[in-house]
Structure formats: C-alpha cells, structure tokens
Design a protein around this motif. Structure first.
Motif, mmCIF file in Angstrom:
data_model
loop_
_atom_site.group_PDB
_atom_site.id
_atom_site.type_symbol
_atom_site.label_atom_id
_atom_site.label_comp_id
_atom_site.label_asym_id
_atom_site.label_seq_id
_atom_site.Cartn_x
_atom_site.Cartn_y
_atom_site.Cartn_z
ATOM 1 N N GLY A 1 -17.197 52.072 42.566
ATOM 2 C CA GLY A 1 -17.207 51.802 43.992
ATOM 3 C C GLY A 1 -17.786 50.435 44.280
ATOM 4 O O GLY A 1 -18.004 49.625 43.373
ATOM 5 N N ARG A 2 -18.055 50.178 45.555
ATOM 6 C CA ARG A 2 -18.580 48.882 45.962
ATOM 7 C C ARG A 2 -19.740 49.083 46.929
ATOM 8 O O ARG A 2 -19.711 49.979 47.774
ATOM 9 N N LEU A 3 -20.749 48.217 46.776
ATOM 10 C CA LEU A 3 -21.900 48.263 47.665
ATOM 11 C C LEU A 3 -22.008 46.933 48.387
ATOM 12 O O LEU A 3 -22.007 45.867 47.756
ATOM 13 N N ASP A 4 -22.076 46.971 49.682
ATOM 14 C CA ASP A 4 -22.245 45.741 50.450
ATOM 15 C C ASP A 4 -23.192 46.010 51.611
ATOM 16 O O ASP A 4 -23.647 47.143 51.829
ATOM 17 N N GLY B 1 -26.675 43.597 40.527
ATOM 18 C CA GLY B 1 -27.428 43.059 41.647
ATOM 19 C C GLY B 1 -26.704 41.886 42.261
ATOM 20 O O GLY B 1 -25.639 41.452 41.795
ATOM 21 N N ALA B 2 -27.256 41.390 43.354
ATOM 22 C CA ALA B 2 -26.663 40.259 44.056
ATOM 23 C C ALA B 2 -27.729 39.624 44.942
ATOM 24 O O ALA B 2 -28.802 40.193 45.164
ATOM 25 N N ALA B 3 -27.409 38.434 45.443
ATOM 26 C CA ALA B 3 -28.267 37.726 46.387
ATOM 27 C C ALA B 3 -27.497 37.506 47.680
ATOM 28 O O ALA B 3 -26.273 37.311 47.662
ATOM 29 N N THR B 4 -28.185 37.550 48.801
ATOM 30 C CA THR B 4 -27.520 37.392 50.092
ATOM 31 C C THR B 4 -27.107 35.939 50.306
ATOM 32 O O THR B 4 -27.754 35.007 49.825
ATOM 33 N N GLU C 1 -19.765 44.508 43.362
ATOM 34 C CA GLU C 1 -18.509 45.151 42.979
ATOM 35 C C GLU C 1 -18.689 45.980 41.712
ATOM 36 O O GLU C 1 -19.650 45.805 40.953
ATOM 37 N N HIS C 2 -17.733 46.890 41.493
ATOM 38 C CA HIS C 2 -17.611 47.684 40.254
ATOM 39 C C HIS C 2 -18.902 48.439 39.939
ATOM 40 O O HIS C 2 -19.444 48.364 38.830
#
Length: 334
Positions: free
Chosen positions: A25-28, A53-56, A65-66
C-alpha cells in the motif's frame, strides 16, 4: 518430466498468489505546526521497525510507496519539536492511507556550562567576560602532549616564540615575563625568576577543562592578568580507582638535502604519561600523575628531556568548604 513441470507450475502459482494476496500500500499525509497549522518542511517520517521513511517537502507533504500490508507505528520527528508517535496505523492494498500529523514546538535543552571567571562558579551566560572553554573531551580529541599545543587551537589564542598571546594583547614579551596569568585550580603558578609559563608543568591527562578569559582581568587577578587569564581546572577523583597510561613514540626521517644532515644517528622521540585517581574514604580524594618526554630533535641542538609530576589531595570539610593540598614538579635538560 511432465510431472516435474506440473509441480513447478503449481509452486509458482502458489508463490505468485501469496505475493498478490500480501500486496503493498501507500502512506501519505502532511505534517504541520500544532499551534499555527503551518506546514513543516524537512520533518522525518519513519515506520518503526523498518527501513521505510520519508521527509516532508516544502508544503509539509510526504509519500511513502510500496509499504507491505500490516500495522505499523509511525514516528514523526523534527528539530525544535516534540516527537510524535502514532501507534497501530493499518496499511491496506485498497488505496493509500492519509495522515495529518501535528507537532508541538519545544525548547532544545543543552547542558549548562559552569565557569569560574569571576572567582566563583556561575553560568557562562552570566559572566561579563569573553570566555573560551576547552573541555576534557576537546583535549582527548586533539591528542596533544603539552598544554600549549592544544591551546594554540583555541579561538583568539596564538603563540610567538612560546609566549602566549590572547587577542593580540600581549605582543612579544620574551624575557620580560608573561602578560597572561596562568592559574591551576584558581591559584597562580608563575615562576618568580623568569615570569614565563611552564606549559609542561601540568600533565594533559589530569586536566578537566581550561578556561580562557580573553581580555584584561586585572581588577580581579592583579596586574599579571593584563593580557588575559588561563585557568586550568584539574580532574576530580571518580567513585572507583582509575589509572591511565599513555605512550607515544616516533622517528624523524632523514633530511632531503645533504647540507641539512648534521648526524647519521636515528633521531627519535618518546612520551610516557601515567595518572591515577581514587577516593580515600567518603570525604578525601587523591590524584597522582607523572610523565617523561624525550626528544632528540630533527634540528641540531634541539635535544630535550623533560620530567613532570603532580600530586593533589582534597578533603571535603563540609558542603561548602574543601581543603586542598597540591604540588607540581617540572624539570629536565634542554
């Protein structure tokens, strides 16, 4: 052969079926300030227990993603804000999961630095003097043998012919005594004959920190502090006995040019420092240190052999008063 093909085909179908059933799935979402609702760029979003993880971005938005299907704890962090932890966020394959995260602003606390520039312990922010502090960690990282070697790397401090100069106030005063006052635990240790500072008097392994008052301190310390003050604070004993031994040695290469070669012997140097600290009973402590430093020199007539030793005994009379007896020895051939 046909049987093997059937078995392999069934195995592949089962594997693809399991992979498809698991899915990703995807997290946003967005990260914003809890008080102003303004987006926060550069916030870090991580799925606890994974490498995802990600940064804004500049608008406070993020996309991961994924993400394998399952439940995750989502952690949001940013400098100047309290950490936010969202527990058991469910990720499904049907679509993306959108989050709106609010971070609460907080104050970043740092350990308070205590100095003795005004002959009493106080916060460095409350001192009217410009003060530089070199801690024991700074001394260990620079890994120098003598005090003047790492003092030369302090801001506003330089040396001219082994004479210390703080912010240009001293100039060159060789043979006329130092215009910078040298203290050990707040007590002046200036030779009565030459008035210069003996930099190898205190073993570097016994130093807790060095406070450098950058400017005239004559009002508190007398005329000898016209160019500034260097105060060496020695270590205190730990709860358990501790002994340090430091050894170093090396050799000088042969000079490149023949006219520079003044000896056929191998020129070398060696250094040894030993110090020991321990508590004696509940109120007393003792600190011992000794060192031997030999250098044959890479230039003619620069051979030197130095010895130094230090003893400090401290007894705590009560919560506000201490009795301290200390002695230092420095000598050698140069």
């Amino acid at each position: 052969m046909p049987t093997k093909r059937v078995i392999i085909s069934i195995f592949l179908v089962v594997c693809f079926g399991l992979a498809a059933s698991q899915g990703t799935g995807r997290l946003d979402g967005t990260v914003s300030d809890a008080a102003t609702n303004e987006p926060l760029p550069g916030a870090n979003i991580t799925l606890v227990g994974t490498v995802l993880g990600a940064a804004t971005d500049g608008n406070g938005k993020f996309i991961i993603e994924h993400v394998p299907v399952g439940e995750y704890d989502i952690r949001a962090t940013m400098i100047g804000y309290k950490k936010e932890l969202l527990k058991k966020v469910n990720i499904e394959t049907a679509g993306s999961r959108t989050l709106s995260i609010k971070l609460v602003e907080t104050v970043i606390e740092t350990p308070e630095l205590i100095v003795t520039a005004n002959k009493r312990r106080q916060s460095i922010q409350d001192s009217p003097n410009s003060i530089g502090v070199m801690t024991s960690r700074d001394i260990e990282q620079k890994n120098q043998i003598y005090l003047d070697d790492f003092l030369e790397q302090a801001s506003g401090v330089n040396f001219v012919g082994q004479q210390v100069n703080i912010r240009g106030s001293s100039g060159f005063s060789y043979g006329a005594g130092s215009r910078v006052l040298f203290l050990v635990d707040g007590v002046p240790v200036m030779p009565g004959d030459s008035g210069d500072i003996k930099w190898d008097l205190i073993p570097a392994t016994q130093i807790e920190r060095v406070e450098i008052i950058k400017g005239a301190g004559s009002a508190l310390y007398g005329s000898s502090a016209l160019g500034g003050v260097i105060n060496v604070i020695t270590k205190k004993a730990s709860s358990t006995p501790v002994t340090h031994i430091r050894l170093s040695a090396g050799a000088y290469d042969r000079p490149v040019h023949q006219e520079w070669r003044w000896t056929d012997e191998l020129q070398h140097f060696s250094d040894m420092d030993v110090d020991h600290t321990q508590k004696i009973g509940k109120k007393a402590e003792i600190l011992l240190a000794a060192g031997r430093h030999q250098n044959l020199g890479y230039r003619q007539n620069t051979k030197a052999l130095r010895h130094n030793a230090s003893l400090k005994w401290n007894y705590q009379i009560n919560g506000n008063h201490n009795l301290t007896i200390s002695t230092n020895f420095e000598g050698g051939e140069r």
